[in-house]
Design an enzyme around this catalytic site. Sequence first.
Site, PDB file in Angstrom:
ATOM      1  N   ARG A  58       1.175  -1.195  -0.153  1.00  0.00           N
ATOM      2  CA  ARG A  58       0.006   0.183   0.023  1.00  0.00           C
ATOM      3  C   ARG A  58       0.817   1.255   0.013  1.00  0.00           C
ATOM      4  O   ARG A  58       1.963   1.142   0.124  1.00  0.00           O
ATOM      5  CB  ARG A  58      -1.239  -0.111   1.443  1.00  0.00           C
ATOM      6  CG  ARG A  58      -0.723  -0.879   2.296  1.00  0.00           C
ATOM      7  CD  ARG A  58       0.211  -0.125   3.310  1.00  0.00           C
ATOM      8  NE  ARG A  58      -0.082   1.322   3.486  1.00  0.00           N
ATOM      9  CZ  ARG A  58       0.877   2.112   3.486  1.00  0.00           C
ATOM     10  NH1 ARG A  58       1.998   1.665   3.690  1.00  0.00           N
ATOM     11  NH2 ARG A  58       0.722   3.259   3.716  1.00  0.00           N
ATOM     12  N   GLY A  59       0.278   2.569  -0.135  1.00  0.00           N
ATOM     13  CA  GLY A  59       1.146   3.580  -0.401  1.00  0.00           C
ATOM     14  C   GLY A  59       0.980   3.878  -1.954  1.00  0.00           C
ATOM     15  O   GLY A  59       1.240   2.813  -2.675  1.00  0.00           O
ATOM     16  N   ALA A  60       0.859   5.054  -2.434  1.00  0.00           N
ATOM     17  CA  ALA A  60       0.930   5.448  -3.758  1.00  0.00           C
ATOM     18  C   ALA A  60       1.737   5.091  -4.494  1.00  0.00           C
ATOM     19  O   ALA A  60       1.794   4.349  -5.723  1.00  0.00           O
ATOM     20  CB  ALA A  60       0.516   6.917  -3.875  1.00  0.00           C
ATOM     21  N   ARG A 101      -7.057  -0.104  -7.129  1.00  0.00           N
ATOM     22  CA  ARG A 101      -7.405   0.847  -6.176  1.00  0.00           C
ATOM     23  C   ARG A 101      -7.737   2.280  -6.762  1.00  0.00           C
ATOM     24  O   ARG A 101      -6.972   2.549  -7.843  1.00  0.00           O
ATOM     25  CB  ARG A 101      -6.399   1.207  -4.912  1.00  0.00           C
ATOM     26  CG  ARG A 101      -6.431   0.018  -3.929  1.00  0.00           C
ATOM     27  CD  ARG A 101      -5.442   0.225  -2.726  1.00  0.00           C
ATOM     28  NE  ARG A 101      -6.109   0.910  -1.836  1.00  0.00           N
ATOM     29  CZ  ARG A 101      -5.370   1.566  -0.787  1.00  0.00           C
ATOM     30  NH1 ARG A 101      -4.072   1.288  -0.541  1.00  0.00           N
ATOM     31  NH2 ARG A 101      -6.077   2.366   0.093  1.00  0.00           N
ATOM     32  N   GLN A 206      -2.124   2.692   9.999  1.00  0.00           N
ATOM     33  CA  GLN A 206      -0.788   2.781   9.441  1.00  0.00           C
ATOM     34  C   GLN A 206       0.234   3.654  10.241  1.00  0.00           C
ATOM     35  O   GLN A 206       1.265   3.381   9.918  1.00  0.00           O
ATOM     36  CB  GLN A 206      -0.934   3.382   7.772  1.00  0.00           C
ATOM     37  CG  GLN A 206      -1.666   2.715   6.892  1.00  0.00           C
ATOM     38  CD  GLN A 206      -3.067   2.866   6.758  1.00  0.00           C
ATOM     39  OE1 GLN A 206      -3.717   3.353   7.743  1.00  0.00           O
ATOM     40  NE2 GLN A 206      -3.710   2.753   5.662  1.00  0.00           N
ATOM     41  N   ASP A 247      -1.415  10.891  -2.313  1.00  0.00           N
ATOM     42  CA  ASP A 247      -1.713   9.817  -3.383  1.00  0.00           C
ATOM     43  C   ASP A 247      -2.102  10.445  -4.781  1.00  0.00           C
ATOM     44  O   ASP A 247      -1.884   9.664  -5.574  1.00  0.00           O
ATOM     45  CB  ASP A 247      -2.826   9.045  -2.733  1.00  0.00           C
ATOM     46  CG  ASP A 247      -2.476   8.003  -1.710  1.00  0.00           C
ATOM     47  OD1 ASP A 247      -2.520   8.699  -0.435  1.00  0.00           O
ATOM     48  OD2 ASP A 247      -2.346   6.963  -2.120  1.00  0.00           O
ATOM     49  N   ASN A 258      -4.638  12.682  -0.020  1.00  0.00           N
ATOM     50  CA  ASN A 258      -4.010  11.917   0.905  1.00  0.00           C
ATOM     51  C   ASN A 258      -4.768  11.152   1.759  1.00  0.00           C
ATOM     52  O   ASN A 258      -6.169  11.542   1.893  1.00  0.00           O
ATOM     53  CB  ASN A 258      -2.847  12.663   1.725  1.00  0.00           C
ATOM     54  CG  ASN A 258      -1.543  11.771   2.199  1.00  0.00           C
ATOM     55  OD1 ASN A 258      -1.323  10.894   1.661  1.00  0.00           O
ATOM     56  ND2 ASN A 258      -1.466  11.993   3.388  1.00  0.00           N
ATOM     57  N   LYS A 259      -4.137  10.491   2.531  1.00  0.00           N
ATOM     58  CA  LYS A 259      -5.199   9.536   3.729  1.00  0.00           C
ATOM     59  C   LYS A 259      -6.097  10.377   4.445  1.00  0.00           C
ATOM     60  O   LYS A 259      -5.721  11.615   4.898  1.00  0.00           O
ATOM     61  CB  LYS A 259      -3.930   8.902   4.527  1.00  0.00           C
ATOM     62  CG  LYS A 259      -4.742   7.847   5.726  1.00  0.00           C
ATOM     63  CD  LYS A 259      -5.773   6.818   5.098  1.00  0.00           C
ATOM     64  CE  LYS A 259      -5.000   5.910   3.903  1.00  0.00           C
ATOM     65  NZ  LYS A 259      -6.411   5.158   3.461  1.00  0.00           N
TER      66      LYS A 259
HETATM   67  O1  MRU Z   1      -4.373   3.410   2.103  1.00  0.00           O
HETATM   68  P1  MRU Z   1      -2.941   3.452   1.924  1.00  0.00           P
HETATM   69  O2  MRU Z   1      -2.142   2.958   3.115  1.00  0.00           O
HETATM   70  O3  MRU Z   1      -2.346   2.838   0.751  1.00  0.00           O
HETATM   71  O4  MRU Z   1      -2.524   5.022   2.010  1.00  0.00           O
HETATM   72  C1  MRU Z   1      -1.218   5.567   2.111  1.00  0.00           C
HETATM   73  C2  MRU Z   1      -1.370   7.184   2.123  1.00  0.00           C
HETATM   74  O5  MRU Z   1      -2.281   7.954   2.403  1.00  0.00           O
HETATM   75  C3  MRU Z   1       0.214   7.485   2.232  1.00  0.00           C
HETATM   76  O6  MRU Z   1      -0.029   8.706   2.858  1.00  0.00           O
HETATM   77  C4  MRU Z   1       0.193   7.751   0.670  1.00  0.00           C
HETATM   78  O7  MRU Z   1       0.267   7.049  -0.406  1.00  0.00           O
HETATM   79  C5  MRU Z   1       1.468   8.855   0.342  1.00  0.00           C
HETATM   80  S1  MRU Z   1       2.970   8.206   0.624  1.00  0.00           S
HETATM   81  C6  MRU Z   1       3.539   7.357  -0.545  1.00  0.00           C
END
Ligand code: MRU
Length: 369
Positions: A58-60, A101, A206, A247, A258-259
């Site tokens: 996970r993470g963009a 996603r 996270q 993201d 972002n999250k």
């Molecule tokens: O749902 P996730 O864990 O994939 O979300 C991750 C985030 O929101 C991060 O802050 C985001 O991807 C930026 S850093 C690569």
Amino acid sequence: MKVLVEGGKSKHCETVAYDPETNRVELIEQRLLPHRFETLNAQTYRDTAQAITDMVVRGAIANGATAAYGYAQGTKEFSGTDLESFRRHEAEVYEVLTKARPTAVDPINALKEMRRLCAAGSTVTEWQAIALAAAVEYSRRSVEGCRALGRLGAGLIAEGARVMTHCNAGWLACVDFGTATAPMYAAQEAGRRFHVYCSETRPRSQGASLTAWEMGQQGISHQVVTDNAAGHMMQRGMVDLVIVGSDRTLARTGEVANKIGTYMKAVLAKRHGIPFYVAIPLSTLDWELEKGDEIPIEDRGDEEVCGAWGSTSEGQLTYVRVASPGSRAFNPGFDVTPPELITGIITPVGILEPARLLEQRTELQLRLS
Ligand code: MRU
């Protein structure tokens, strides 16, 4: 980045890897962290896409590199030489990975780039070879981008600074270094001492499970705080700086997805005069969307909000229900922060004003290519 192994030693690790011998994508199983460190081998491109959907990875930025490898893997799964049938197969691979996603733009940018480069292939074998080389290059560039933004952002973290971050925008969310964490790692390398508040980031936690784990592995002073503590802490002067990842950052408007919970922190930071930075490699820029409202916000399942995963004292991973039985949940995965709340966007090519990204398009795109 460093992962501590038995005997207190540490080994270097990247989040996403690919084995050309077996055509498998190897991922750190992030759903088990911080309790167990294991990897998962995705055998087919559909498994790779499923691993993105299920948040094994996970993470963009990590999802971008995984999608690139998944594309190479998927094209290699085709056996035969008929270009027409290969193109149909390729379209399916592209579609499945794009839909894994919805919010992050990095996987979409990665897949577009893969397809563009592969179009130079005039046979199936050529296409497959270009796809593999392009995925390796995408991943390498992504590491370089994070390293570069870290060097540029490190100057923002003064000796003794107290930095708040949200979610995990660390090396686990990238291939290496991280986005929000890259300036922290660079500041640590420069010998500075500082403290990081890892915002818990409900519902998937996270911040508590991944960022805190990373900070521990890297030996950075840190504490986990609840998402609700940010206002109180900023009001009491306990936070000098906020750094988050993104993201999808709209180049046309400077809006940052972002999250979920990022927007709330940006509003609070503005109110208390605290600098609020967003760290991104250039692959997180969306050049097309014209309004933040158009960003697809992932709507995730009830169980994430209604309960939590954790480890028992015997080390058994388990899910416990917290919410009232029978209650349903609303669970948007991301939110959008407007540019006026953002002090600067830390990129590999400089710390930029969010509202002026579009003006720098030519220079940024040149760097990207
Ligand atoms: O749902 P996730 O864990 O994939 O979300 C991750 C985030 O929101 C991060 O802050 C985001 O991807 C930026 S850093 C690569």
